[in-house]
Design an enzyme around this catalytic site. Structure first.
Site, PDB file in Angstrom:
ATOM      1  N   CYS A 294       0.775  -1.210  -0.094  1.00 44.12           N
ATOM      2  CA  CYS A 294      -0.063  -0.012   0.105  1.00 44.12           C
ATOM      3  C   CYS A 294       0.939   1.084   0.209  1.00 44.12           C
ATOM      4  CB  CYS A 294      -0.976   0.135   1.291  1.00 44.12           C
ATOM      5  SG  CYS A 294      -2.185  -1.139   1.233  1.00 44.12           S
TER       6      CYS A 294
ATOM      7  N   ARG B 172       3.477  -0.408  -4.927  1.00 40.75           N
ATOM      8  CA  ARG B 172       3.379  -0.685  -3.640  1.00 40.75           C
ATOM      9  C   ARG B 172       2.100  -1.599  -3.711  1.00 40.75           C
ATOM     10  NH1 ARG B 172       6.755   1.965  -0.231  1.00 40.75           N
ATOM     11  NH2 ARG B 172       5.624   0.972   1.730  1.00 40.75           N
TER      12      ARG B 172
ATOM     13  N   TRP C 122      -2.655  -2.765  -1.646  1.00 41.29           N
ATOM     14  CA  TRP C 122      -2.327  -4.186  -1.827  1.00 41.29           C
ATOM     15  C   TRP C 122      -3.230  -4.611  -0.786  1.00 41.29           C
ATOM     16  CZ3 TRP C 122      -0.410  -8.104   0.816  1.00 41.29           C
ATOM     17  CH2 TRP C 122      -0.053  -9.151   0.178  1.00 41.29           C
TER      18      TRP C 122
ATOM     19  N   ASN D 246      -1.138   2.203   5.587  1.00 42.25           N
ATOM     20  CA  ASN D 246      -0.588   1.085   5.010  1.00 42.25           C
ATOM     21  C   ASN D 246       0.034   0.441   6.227  1.00 42.25           C
ATOM     22  OD1 ASN D 246       1.688  -0.296   3.792  1.00 42.25           O
ATOM     23  ND2 ASN D 246       3.054   1.423   4.145  1.00 42.25           N
ATOM     24  N   GLY D 247      -0.359  -0.758   6.243  1.00 48.42           N
ATOM     25  CA  GLY D 247       0.061  -1.706   7.196  1.00 48.42           C
ATOM     26  C   GLY D 247      -1.018  -2.711   7.629  1.00 48.42           C
TER      27      GLY D 247
ATOM     28  N   GLU E 224      17.233 -17.605  -9.036  1.00 51.32           N
ATOM     29  CA  GLU E 224      16.539 -16.341  -9.292  1.00 51.32           C
ATOM     30  C   GLU E 224      16.152 -15.945 -10.988  1.00 51.32           C
ATOM     31  OE1 GLU E 224      15.945 -13.724  -7.875  1.00 51.32           O
ATOM     32  OE2 GLU E 224      16.333 -11.893  -9.474  1.00 51.32           O
TER      33      GLU E 224
ATOM     34  N   LYS F 248      12.287 -14.910 -11.412  1.00 51.36           N
ATOM     35  CA  LYS F 248      11.879 -13.686 -12.269  1.00 51.36           C
ATOM     36  C   LYS F 248      10.825 -14.195 -13.343  1.00 51.36           C
ATOM     37  CE  LYS F 248      13.125 -11.351 -10.963  1.00 51.36           C
ATOM     38  NZ  LYS F 248      13.836 -10.944  -9.781  1.00 51.36           N
TER      39      LYS F 248
ATOM     40  N   GLU G 135       7.195 -15.033 -11.245  1.00 55.78           N
ATOM     41  CA  GLU G 135       6.385 -13.695 -11.132  1.00 55.78           C
ATOM     42  C   GLU G 135       5.936 -12.577 -11.840  1.00 55.78           C
ATOM     43  OE1 GLU G 135       8.421 -10.898  -8.468  1.00 55.78           O
ATOM     44  OE2 GLU G 135      10.442 -10.990  -9.600  1.00 55.78           O
TER      45      GLU G 135
ATOM     46  N   HIS H 181      17.797 -36.545  -8.705  1.00 63.58           N
ATOM     47  CA  HIS H 181      17.283 -37.079  -7.343  1.00 63.58           C
ATOM     48  C   HIS H 181      15.801 -36.765  -7.359  1.00 63.58           C
ATOM     49  CE1 HIS H 181      21.271 -38.171  -5.927  1.00 63.58           C
ATOM     50  NE2 HIS H 181      21.706 -37.132  -6.344  1.00 63.58           N
TER      51      HIS H 181
ATOM     52  N   LYS I 251       5.669  -4.282  -4.753  1.00 64.51           N
ATOM     53  CA  LYS I 251       7.302  -4.148  -4.639  1.00 64.51           C
ATOM     54  C   LYS I 251       7.844  -4.215  -3.063  1.00 64.51           C
ATOM     55  CE  LYS I 251      11.284  -2.982  -6.606  1.00 64.51           C
ATOM     56  NZ  LYS I 251      11.815  -3.995  -7.436  1.00 64.51           N
TER      57      LYS I 251
HETATM   58  O1  M6R Z   1      12.831  -5.092  -0.937  1.00 62.33           O
HETATM   59  P1  M6R Z   1      13.314  -6.509  -0.670  1.00 62.33           P
HETATM   60  O2  M6R Z   1      14.604  -6.755  -1.248  1.00 62.33           O
HETATM   61  O3  M6R Z   1      13.497  -6.666   0.706  1.00 62.33           O
HETATM   62  O4  M6R Z   1      12.215  -7.293  -1.302  1.00 62.33           O
HETATM   63  C1  M6R Z   1      12.198  -8.777  -1.325  1.00 62.33           C
HETATM   64  C2  M6R Z   1      11.394  -9.408  -2.096  1.00 62.33           C
HETATM   65  O5  M6R Z   1      10.175  -9.105  -1.992  1.00 62.33           O
HETATM   66  C3  M6R Z   1      11.654  -9.164  -3.568  1.00 62.33           C
HETATM   67  O6  M6R Z   1      13.082  -9.495  -3.815  1.00 62.33           O
HETATM   68  C4  M6R Z   1      10.643 -10.283  -4.397  1.00 62.33           C
HETATM   69  O7  M6R Z   1      11.182 -11.239  -4.453  1.00 62.33           O
HETATM   70  C5  M6R Z   1      11.028  -9.312  -5.908  1.00 62.33           C
HETATM   71  N1  M6R Z   1       9.583  -9.111  -6.544  1.00 62.33           N
HETATM   72  C6  M6R Z   1      11.545 -10.313  -6.769  1.00 62.33           C
HETATM   73  O8  M6R Z   1      11.628  -9.773  -8.057  1.00 62.33           O
END
Ligand code: M6R
Length: 614
Positions: free
Chosen positions: A2, A27, A75, A101-102, A487, A491, A494, A510, A609
């Protein structure tokens, strides 16, 4: 999650608020809303399910007058994303509006108590409870808005950054925070309030970061006032921001993600600037120099992070263990905080976070500090909660990352961890001069190497069409590039919603090998390193079972070119920096597959984010 914005001043508030919401949309983008106080103290609240664009359409024929207002992009946590659950929420009398926000953890108990006192609720949110509580306190105690906010917050368990306005005090905005960020922009005759500095920077670079349990009283024409939860005067520490508006725009790219991928030659340059000289093997990190004894005497390093930052942490573990010879473990912050860990003053906890606001990482830091550990931050956002909660640290300095999928922050994090490993290794004498020279030379060459690797874009774009209808992907890598496989898979999943799994290549036999058939493409990260021969066998095993292989290889690698279906050639690089280089084709592959599928890469569904809730 948020984003909240507030404004009080002389200009029309609506435009400033909506522009601010666009900046904060990373956010959360489930719903958006705005509350405006007109000059004759009338409160207009407009809100709708959907994105900020939807809110703007909704407001087209509405009265948007007023030079004071608050706004929100959501969010969803409590209650589905619909018009009613959208913020701002308002009190029973309709006089007080609030954005939040929270999460209010004890909202159920508070709601019951308020209902017993005659309150009725429209939404399913925890936030509405807060605004009703504020009005209840205000009416019962006959007090001012700020007093009511202060008293109400005493009853609240949870995390919040809030902005509140009231028709009874039409020249006032109240802000407050606990565990969720709130920044106040101090302009000439106007004041801004936002979840981060991006909505503010256009108007002023003077900001105050509100601390936990502080309340900001912002009155038109009066200087900013801060009080603490126990009603003592708070300190007003004005900081000057170094951020430009152009960093917050797409700069001609169709998406922030593509812009951020392409920015990496310059972001890495910014990341190493002043830390690695134009020649010579020295790495200068003030956080290490200032805490020399901590690093020299460390028995253990524990890295805590989430998501992509956790993957960077896995690479950091290898780097630090190999170069600085300190044992390292890497923990998901969300698990670590509840694991009753054994920590003491000989431990260093490294917290990695792009946003610097991730709730689990922040909680892990607080716990580590309580146990006496020394906490070192690797953050991007200057002045963020994590940056302020750590004992020391190194910023990655890659500029604002707006695309939800982390790209340039990941390469910045790995670059900082490489420099950190060398700085500690050099301090401890565990790195030999030749290796130190090789690593620092490689870091200096990174911008040029990334630029070269970005030329793969067109090839990857063409290749991506083949994989648009695929439902699953496997990513394999070894050593430094096992985390790269994780990673790459994250990517892709998501932003394209294709299921993808990352595995250490040798683990394939395995279990995951059972998945391989014509429908399952495998991305194999296979640069020239000591595992090269072994990874060729893994590729053979996939091919023997009818699977297709996209291999990321070192330029000129003919052995893999003969067996893989597609090869993506990267420049020859030392093993320690290879995760940074291989991440470029992995990011581009995810981007182009998602685009071909018609996905919103900058705002993937269900994600935000900055994850400021548990
Ligand atoms: O702001 P942060 O690096 O703490 O965020 C951690 C994760 O939420 C963040 O890396 C998330 O996995 C990304 N969307 C990945 O692309």
């Amino acid at each position: 999650m948020c984003g909240i914005v507030g404004y009080i001043g002389v200009r029309p508030a609506y435009e400033i608020l909506v522009k601010g919401l666009h900046r904060l949309e990373y956010r959360g983008y489930d719903s958006a809303g705005v509350a405006l106080l007109t000059d004759d103290a009338k409160l207009n609240v407009y809100k709708t399910r959907g994105k900020v664009d939807d809110l703007e359409r909704f407001c087209q024929s509405k009265d948007i007058a007023g030079s004071i207002g608050i706004a929100h992009t959501r969010w969803a946590t409590h209650g589905e994303p619909n018009d009613i659950n959208a913020h701002p929420h308002f009190s029973r009398s309709g006089k007080i509006a609030l954005v939040h926000n929270g999460t209010i953890e004890n909202y159920g108990v508070l709601k019951e108590a308020l209902e017993m006192n005659g309150c009725t609720f429209q939404s399913e949110t925890d936030t509405e409870v807060l605004v009703q509580l504020i009005e209840y306190v205000k009416e019962t105690n006959g007090c001012t808005l700020v007093e009511a906010v202060r008293e109400a917050l005493k009853e609240v368990v949870g995390a919040y950054a809030i902005a509140v306005i009231d028709t009874d005090e039409p020249d006032t905005v109240i802000g407050a925070r606990k565990s969720s960020p709130l920044v106040i922009g101090v302009g000439e005759g106007e004041t801004f309030l936002a979840s981060d500095a991006t909505p503010i920077i256009e108007y002023t670079n003077k900001v105050v970061y509100l601390n936990d349990d502080e309340i900001a009283i912002i009155r038109r024409g009066e200087p900013l006032q801060i009080i603490t939860a126990d009603n003592r005067p708070g300190q007003i520490d004005i900081k000057t921001l170094r951020m430009s508006v152009s960093q917050l725009e797409k700069g001609g790219y169709p998406h922030f993600m593509l812009k951020e991928i392409n920015e990496q030659p310059s972001t890495i340059h910014d990341c190493i600037r002043g830390r690695i000289a134009s020649r010579g093997p020295e790495v200068t990190l003030s956080g290490v120099i200032e805490n020399k004894d901590k690093f020299l005497n460390a028995h253990r390093i524990i890295i805590v992070a989430c998501g992509t930052s956790w993957h960077a942490g896995l690479i950091g573990k290898r780097l630090i263990q190999e170069i600085a010879r300190i044992p390292v473990t890497v923990e998901y912050a969300s698990e670590f905080r509840y694991s009753n860990p054994i920590l003491d003053e000989h431990d260093i906890v490294i917290a990695i976070s792009q946003s610097g606001e991730t709730a689990d990482t922040l909680a892990a830091i607080q716990m580590a500090r309580r146990c006496g550990a020394f906490v070192y931050g690797v953050c991007n956002v200057v002045g963020s909660s994590i940056a302020r909660a750590t004992d020391s640290g190194t910023y990655i300095h890659v500029g604002p990352e707006i695309g939800v999928a982390s790209t340039k922050a990941f390469t910045g994090q790995v670059t900082v961890l490489t420099m950190l490993a060398v700085a500690i290794g050099s301090l401890k004498g565990t790195i030999d001069p030749a290796t130190q020279t090789a690593v620092t030379d490689a870091l200096r060459n990174l911008p040029a190497l990334i630029r070269q690797t970005l030329k793969l874009n067109d090839k990857i774009e063409k290749l991506s069409s083949t994989y648009t209808y695929v439902h699953n992907f496997l990513y394999l890598g070894r050593g430094y590039n096992f985390p790269s496989a994780l990673e790459g898979a994250l990517k892709l999943k998501e932003i394209s919603y294709i299921h993808a799994e990352g595995y250490p290549a040798a683990e394939m036999k395995h279990g995951p090998i059972a998945l391989i058939d014509r429908e399952l493409p495998t991305v194999v990260i296979a640069p020239n390193d000591e595992m090269h021969e072994k990874i060729i066998s893994n590729i053979q095993q996939v091919k023997a079972r009818g699977g297709s292989v996209i291999a990321i290889v070192t330029k000129g690698d003919t052995s893999i070119a003969e067996i893989a279906d597609h090869i993506l050639e990267i420049p020859e690089v030392p093993e320690v920096i290879s995760p940074i280089i291989v991440s470029i084709p992995l990011q581009l592959l995810a981007y182009h597959v998602a685009i071909k599928k018609g996905c919103n890469v900058d705002m993937p569904r269900n994600l935000a984010k900055s994850v400021t809730v548990e």
